[in-house]
Structures are given as C-alpha cells and as structure tokens.
Design a protein around this motif. Structure first.
Motif: not given
Ligand code: F6R
Ligand code: ZN
Length: 195
Positions: A52, A85, A87-88, A90, A97, A99, A136, A151, A153, A159, A161
């Motif tokens: 991604y 993704t 995912g994380h 915040h 956030e 979407y 998410h 997106f 936020y 983040h 992770y």
């Molecule tokens: C930012 C957010 C999205 C993700 C993107 C990539 O807070 O939720 O912009 O950053 O979808 O996913 P991650 O950051 O989990 O690698």
C-alpha cells in the motif's frame, strides 16, 4: 500566516495533484502480521511486494491542524489473507478520524483497548467515522483493483503502531471460499500497552 491550500483529487487514479509525502509499505514491513507465516516468508524470498501507499499533505502535528491525504491498498493476498494496512491506534487515543472511500472494495477492521471490535464496509461514496480510541486497519477484499481512501484526522493524533505489532487485531479478514470472511485471530494477545 498560512494560506489556504487547494488540490485536485480525481479518478481513476486519485493521486492528489499536490502532496508532500509519498509513503510506500512493502511486504517486509508486515513481519508477524499475517496469519500464514510460512507463506509470508516464502513470498518475501521471491519479491518484496508493494502492499500500500499513502500520499500525505504535510501539516504541523499540533491540535487545531487537520492531517489529510489518500491511502491506496493494492489487491492481493498472503495465503488466504487479503493485503491490508499495518493498522494502528492513535498515540493520543482520544482522537478520531474520517475515512471517505473513493474507489474499490474493502473492509475496515476496528477495535478498542477495552475489547470492542467492528468490521465496516468500505465502498465508493461511503464515509466511515472512526471514533476516538478505535484502532483501525483497511483491508482490500477485491480480487483486482485498488482500495482508495481519503482520510482526515487531528494534527496531534500521532500513531501507535507498536501495540498492534505486538498483539495484532482481534479479528482477521480472509478469503473463505471466495467470500471475505471475518475470523478470530488465533495469535491475538493482550500487550497491555495502551490500557
Ligand atoms: C492515519 C490513518 C491512515 C493510515 C493509512 C495507512 O491516521 O489512519 O491514513 O495511515 O491508511 O495505514 P497505516 O498508517 O496503519 O500503515
Ligand atoms: Zn489513523
């Protein structure tokens, strides 16, 4: 004083006409996240596939600012599990956030530190509000075609992770006989980090 920013965001590519950062995430950055560890390792020895990409409009990371951009999850699978993704949460848990799905077909997997979980459809035109405290992850469930999302936020969200890297998500999305299927993550374990 800052000036207003404007850019174009059009299909079929939905790459912002102006952006500051282009982040690419490859298979190698997903160590331990896919259920089928063997297939993951096998795929990795052949090619470090692009999973991604994120196009970001850079703003100061402070309250009052809004960070925004476009994420593009490519189609594919590791074993039966769709490309997704990292995912994380915040880092500032109490930040939300929004979407807005521009293209493709997918699911968002969400969970709270308290153990609630949800899986929501992502399809073009659909807006998904991620409330404060919900981790998410976006999953591309299509056989072909990108999952593309706009997106927004809060600037000070940050983040986390690490929590997901350690414990995973409670739910996984796999291809079950051609249908996106939500299953329990047998490897999920509480890390206790953000409780
Ligand atoms: C930012 C957010 C999205 C993700 C993107 C990539 O807070 O939720 O912009 O950053 O979808 O996913 P991650 O950051 O989990 O690698
Ligand atoms: Zn986020």
């Amino acid at each position: 004083m800052d000036k207003p920013i404007a850019f174009e965001l059009h299909g079929p590519e939905f790459i912002p006409s102006q952006y500051d950062k282009h982040i690419v995430r490859r298979l190698s950055s997903m160590d331990g996240q896919y259920l089928d560890l063997e297939t993951y390792q096998e795929m990795l020895t052949k090619d470090d596939l692009l999973l991604y990409e994120v196009y970001e409009i850079e703003r100061p990371e402070v309250a009052g600012e809004l960070l925004h951009g476009v994420s593009i999850v490519h189609p594919g699978k590791v074993g039966q599990e769709y490309f997704m993704t990292k995912g994380h949460f915040h880092a500032v848990l109490d930040t939300a956030e929004v979407y807005y799905c521009l293209k493709g077909q997918g699911l968002m997997v969400l969970e709270t530190p308290e153990g609630e979980w949800a899986v929501e459809d992502l399809s073009p035109g659909r807006v998904l509000y991620v409330p404060p405290r919900w981790a998410h992850r976006s999953v591309n469930t299509a056989n072909q075609g990108d999952l593309i999302i706009f997106f927004i936020y809060p600037g000070h969200s940050g983040h986390d992770y690490g929590t997901i890297e350690q414990q995973g998500f409670r739910k996984l999305v796999i291809d079950g006989a051609g249908q996106p299927t939500v299953i329990d993550n047998p490897r999920w374990k509480a890390s206790g980090v953000n409780r």
